[in-house]
Design a protein around this motif. Sequence first.
Motif, PDB file in Angstrom:
ATOM      1  N   ARG A  49      17.466  77.543  89.290  1.00 23.14           N
ATOM      2  CA  ARG A  49      17.635  76.158  88.856  1.00 23.14           C
ATOM      3  C   ARG A  49      16.280  75.462  88.692  1.00 23.14           C
ATOM      4  O   ARG A  49      16.124  74.584  87.840  1.00 23.14           O
ATOM      5  CB  ARG A  49      18.500  75.408  89.869  1.00 23.14           C
ATOM      6  CG  ARG A  49      18.812  73.973  89.534  1.00 23.14           C
ATOM      7  CD  ARG A  49      19.706  73.803  88.319  1.00 23.14           C
ATOM      8  NE  ARG A  49      21.015  74.436  88.450  1.00 23.14           N
ATOM      9  CZ  ARG A  49      22.059  73.926  89.129  1.00 23.14           C
ATOM     10  NH1 ARG A  49      21.925  72.787  89.783  1.00 23.14           N
ATOM     11  NH2 ARG A  49      23.211  74.560  89.157  1.00 23.14           N
ATOM     12  N   GLY A  50      15.301  75.830  89.502  1.00 25.56           N
ATOM     13  CA  GLY A  50      13.999  75.187  89.417  1.00 25.56           C
ATOM     14  C   GLY A  50      12.943  75.984  90.158  1.00 25.56           C
ATOM     15  O   GLY A  50      13.258  76.874  90.953  1.00 25.56           O
ATOM     16  N   LEU A  51      11.678  75.644  89.900  1.00 28.45           N
ATOM     17  CA  LEU A  51      10.554  76.373  90.471  1.00 28.45           C
ATOM     18  C   LEU A  51       9.446  75.410  90.883  1.00 28.45           C
ATOM     19  O   LEU A  51       9.322  74.315  90.342  1.00 28.45           O
ATOM     20  CB  LEU A  51       9.958  77.357  89.457  1.00 28.45           C
ATOM     21  CG  LEU A  51      10.843  78.473  88.918  1.00 28.45           C
ATOM     22  CD1 LEU A  51      10.153  79.143  87.728  1.00 28.45           C
ATOM     23  CD2 LEU A  51      11.151  79.491  90.003  1.00 28.45           C
ATOM     24  N   GLU A  52       8.638  75.863  91.825  1.00 27.93           N
ATOM     25  CA  GLU A  52       7.314  75.291  92.061  1.00 27.93           C
ATOM     26  C   GLU A  52       6.315  76.370  91.670  1.00 27.93           C
ATOM     27  O   GLU A  52       6.440  77.523  92.099  1.00 27.93           O
ATOM     28  CB  GLU A  52       7.137  74.919  93.530  1.00 27.93           C
ATOM     29  CG  GLU A  52       5.775  74.345  93.872  1.00 27.93           C
ATOM     30  CD  GLU A  52       5.623  74.097  95.351  1.00 27.93           C
ATOM     31  OE1 GLU A  52       5.767  72.944  95.790  1.00 27.93           O
ATOM     32  OE2 GLU A  52       5.360  75.077  96.094  1.00 27.93           O
ATOM     33  N   ALA A 102      17.820  69.421  90.720  1.00 33.62           N
ATOM     34  CA  ALA A 102      19.032  69.869  91.413  1.00 33.62           C
ATOM     35  C   ALA A 102      20.293  69.588  90.612  1.00 33.62           C
ATOM     36  O   ALA A 102      21.386  70.004  91.008  1.00 33.62           O
ATOM     37  CB  ALA A 102      19.127  69.191  92.780  1.00 33.62           C
ATOM     38  N   ALA A 103      20.153  68.900  89.485  1.00 32.40           N
ATOM     39  CA  ALA A 103      21.319  68.605  88.649  1.00 32.40           C
ATOM     40  C   ALA A 103      21.818  69.872  87.959  1.00 32.40           C
ATOM     41  O   ALA A 103      21.026  70.766  87.648  1.00 32.40           O
ATOM     42  CB  ALA A 103      20.948  67.561  87.595  1.00 32.40           C
ATOM     43  N   PRO A 104      23.132  69.957  87.691  1.00 31.26           N
ATOM     44  CA  PRO A 104      23.661  71.173  87.054  1.00 31.26           C
ATOM     45  C   PRO A 104      23.158  71.394  85.640  1.00 31.26           C
ATOM     46  O   PRO A 104      23.204  72.511  85.129  1.00 31.26           O
ATOM     47  CB  PRO A 104      25.176  70.937  87.051  1.00 31.26           C
ATOM     48  CG  PRO A 104      25.417  69.907  88.102  1.00 31.26           C
ATOM     49  CD  PRO A 104      24.203  69.043  88.108  1.00 31.26           C
ATOM     50  N   LYS A 105      22.675  70.332  84.961  1.00 31.44           N
ATOM     51  CA  LYS A 105      22.173  70.507  83.601  1.00 31.44           C
ATOM     52  C   LYS A 105      21.171  69.404  83.303  1.00 31.44           C
ATOM     53  O   LYS A 105      21.087  68.397  84.020  1.00 31.44           O
ATOM     54  CB  LYS A 105      23.310  70.479  82.585  1.00 31.44           C
ATOM     55  CG  LYS A 105      24.058  69.157  82.508  1.00 31.44           C
ATOM     56  CD  LYS A 105      25.173  69.228  81.483  1.00 31.44           C
ATOM     57  CE  LYS A 105      25.899  67.883  81.384  1.00 31.44           C
ATOM     58  NZ  LYS A 105      26.978  67.932  80.364  1.00 31.44           N
ATOM     59  N   SER A 106      20.408  69.594  82.234  1.00 32.26           N
ATOM     60  CA  SER A 106      19.440  68.597  81.809  1.00 32.26           C
ATOM     61  C   SER A 106      19.105  68.820  80.346  1.00 32.26           C
ATOM     62  O   SER A 106      19.049  69.967  79.880  1.00 32.26           O
ATOM     63  CB  SER A 106      18.154  68.695  82.643  1.00 32.26           C
ATOM     64  OG  SER A 106      17.142  67.853  82.119  1.00 32.26           O
ATOM     65  N   ALA A 107      18.875  67.714  79.623  1.00 26.57           N
ATOM     66  CA  ALA A 107      18.402  67.783  78.244  1.00 26.57           C
ATOM     67  C   ALA A 107      17.019  67.156  78.136  1.00 26.57           C
ATOM     68  O   ALA A 107      16.628  66.649  77.096  1.00 26.57           O
ATOM     69  CB  ALA A 107      19.382  67.069  77.313  1.00 26.57           C
ATOM     70  N   GLY A 129      13.338  67.408  77.851  1.00 25.08           N
ATOM     71  CA  GLY A 129      12.101  68.108  77.538  1.00 25.08           C
ATOM     72  C   GLY A 129      12.238  69.615  77.466  1.00 25.08           C
ATOM     73  O   GLY A 129      13.334  70.180  77.450  1.00 25.08           O
ATOM     74  N   TYR A 130      11.087  70.282  77.398  1.00 21.81           N
ATOM     75  CA  TYR A 130      11.053  71.741  77.325  1.00 21.81           C
ATOM     76  C   TYR A 130      11.596  72.352  78.623  1.00 21.81           C
ATOM     77  O   TYR A 130      11.418  71.801  79.713  1.00 21.81           O
ATOM     78  CB  TYR A 130       9.629  72.245  77.110  1.00 21.81           C
ATOM     79  CG  TYR A 130       8.963  71.798  75.832  1.00 21.81           C
ATOM     80  CD1 TYR A 130       9.715  71.473  74.707  1.00 21.81           C
ATOM     81  CD2 TYR A 130       7.586  71.695  75.747  1.00 21.81           C
ATOM     82  CE1 TYR A 130       9.119  71.066  73.538  1.00 21.81           C
ATOM     83  CE2 TYR A 130       6.966  71.282  74.579  1.00 21.81           C
ATOM     84  CZ  TYR A 130       7.734  70.977  73.466  1.00 21.81           C
ATOM     85  OH  TYR A 130       7.131  70.570  72.312  1.00 21.81           O
ATOM     86  N   ASP A 131      12.208  73.498  78.506  1.00 20.44           N
ATOM     87  CA  ASP A 131      12.758  74.182  79.681  1.00 20.44           C
ATOM     88  C   ASP A 131      11.657  75.038  80.299  1.00 20.44           C
ATOM     89  O   ASP A 131      11.524  76.229  80.010  1.00 20.44           O
ATOM     90  CB  ASP A 131      13.958  75.049  79.269  1.00 20.44           C
ATOM     91  CG  ASP A 131      14.690  75.610  80.471  1.00 20.44           C
ATOM     92  OD1 ASP A 131      14.143  75.573  81.590  1.00 20.44           O
ATOM     93  OD2 ASP A 131      15.812  76.122  80.286  1.00 20.44           O
ATOM     94  N   LEU A 132      10.845  74.423  81.157  1.00 14.39           N
ATOM     95  CA  LEU A 132       9.732  75.141  81.764  1.00 14.39           C
ATOM     96  C   LEU A 132      10.206  76.180  82.767  1.00 14.39           C
ATOM     97  O   LEU A 132       9.527  77.192  82.976  1.00 14.39           O
ATOM     98  CB  LEU A 132       8.770  74.153  82.430  1.00 14.39           C
ATOM     99  CG  LEU A 132       8.045  73.196  81.483  1.00 14.39           C
ATOM    100  CD1 LEU A 132       7.108  72.277  82.268  1.00 14.39           C
ATOM    101  CD2 LEU A 132       7.269  73.955  80.416  1.00 14.39           C
TER     102      LEU A 132
END
Length: 455
Positions: free
Chosen positions: A162-165, A179-184, A186-189
């Motif tokens: 879901r996410g990274l550092e 932590a959200a199930p989805k996002s629109a 910006g770029y999907d880093l």
Amino acid sequence: MFNDAARSDLAALFGDRLSLSMPVREAHGQSESLVTAGLPDAVVFPRTTGEVAQLAVWGGRHRVPLIGWGAGTSLEGHALAVAGGIVVDFRDMAAVLDVAAEDRLVRVQPGLTREALNTELRATGLFFPVDPGANASIGGMAATRASGTTAVRYGTMRDNVRGLEVVLADGRVIRTGTAAPKSASGYDLTALFVGSEGTLGLITELTLRLHGQPEAVMAAVAAFPTIAATVDCVIATIQSGIPMARIEFLDEATVAACNAYSGGSLPLAPQLLLEFHGHPVGVAEDVRRFQEVAGLFGAENFAWAERQEDRSRLWKLRHDAYRAILASRPGCRAIVTDVCVPISALAAAVAETRADIAASGIPGPILGHVGDGNFHAILMVDPASAGEIATAKALAGQMAERALRLGGTITGEHGVGFGKRPYMAAEHGAGWDVMGEIKRTLDPLGVMNPGKVVP
């Protein structure tokens, strides 16, 4: 360069967690397969993201490569120091940081292994499903976009991070995803760094999706009269929409090796190893439907396992297959192929691959996660025979070319490293050059795992 000044600066940062000893360097200069390179100049063992950031700044200042290291189970030389440099071993960053059971999320450090994570999660009713076979580190699995036996149901690391550092080459620390199930937004880093193999930055934390532990689990094994029938059964099963949790293929040579290595008693015939997850009624119906499909292709010797210990025994046999195959030819090393094709092209890919291997004279048992079109040939060679190595590499090249011709990819799960880099231009065309431009933008000095993935 790693001169006296660079060494002194690094020692000031890490003290006794900097190792220059030959045994430690040699341990971090080995690969699971016949992909070799030189030794790193040193190995460091960071404990915090801040230390990794300081290390990145040091690497840029002294122009010294930095290569991330998890459990050392990769197969394409991802973590080998092809240009010298420092291996960054994340063994001391292996904690579960937070479990958000309500959101089915967990935050972990990169050195944590998948088995240790699932042990920590046992009391929550949740589990992390991605299972590449080896007890790999979570950071390494994300870096190589790993998958494995359960990908047919639960997806790959791409679907479960879901996410990274991430620490970038200039020492900046960024966070990707939420932590959200989805996002629109910006770029999907996150997607950019998952699969980047440490060439764009060093992953220091991961937020992972978790899944509910299934109420019922049933494992099974079935033998088939021919490989063609086995593969056709897989295709029919997937196209019928039966929700398999795992569907693994072993050819006769793999079955023989596994029996000898693990004391198994599977019939010497092509086999499917299967697992079903869900509600007890649903699992029973899935099993019934699969038996109907498999019966159309001559399946026999069905054996079912409901108890945990019986299922574990069955899957241990599958997970030990690589070591079993190596043991079947003592002293050999392996060139491991890893192609993935559309499920409709699976039968052609396996049949043509078997014909090529038979004509080569090189032993090459075939197995794989055929539920998503991914299979492997373990090409066993005498490491002292230049002729055998050349033949095996030619076979691997033929498999890669065939996968592309059939609309597939040169690597379904092992990643590129430097072992598969020669095939990248054929798969991606001008897109490979774009990958190189991204690399040069984020890492202009080329210190992050150089010689891997990109031009």
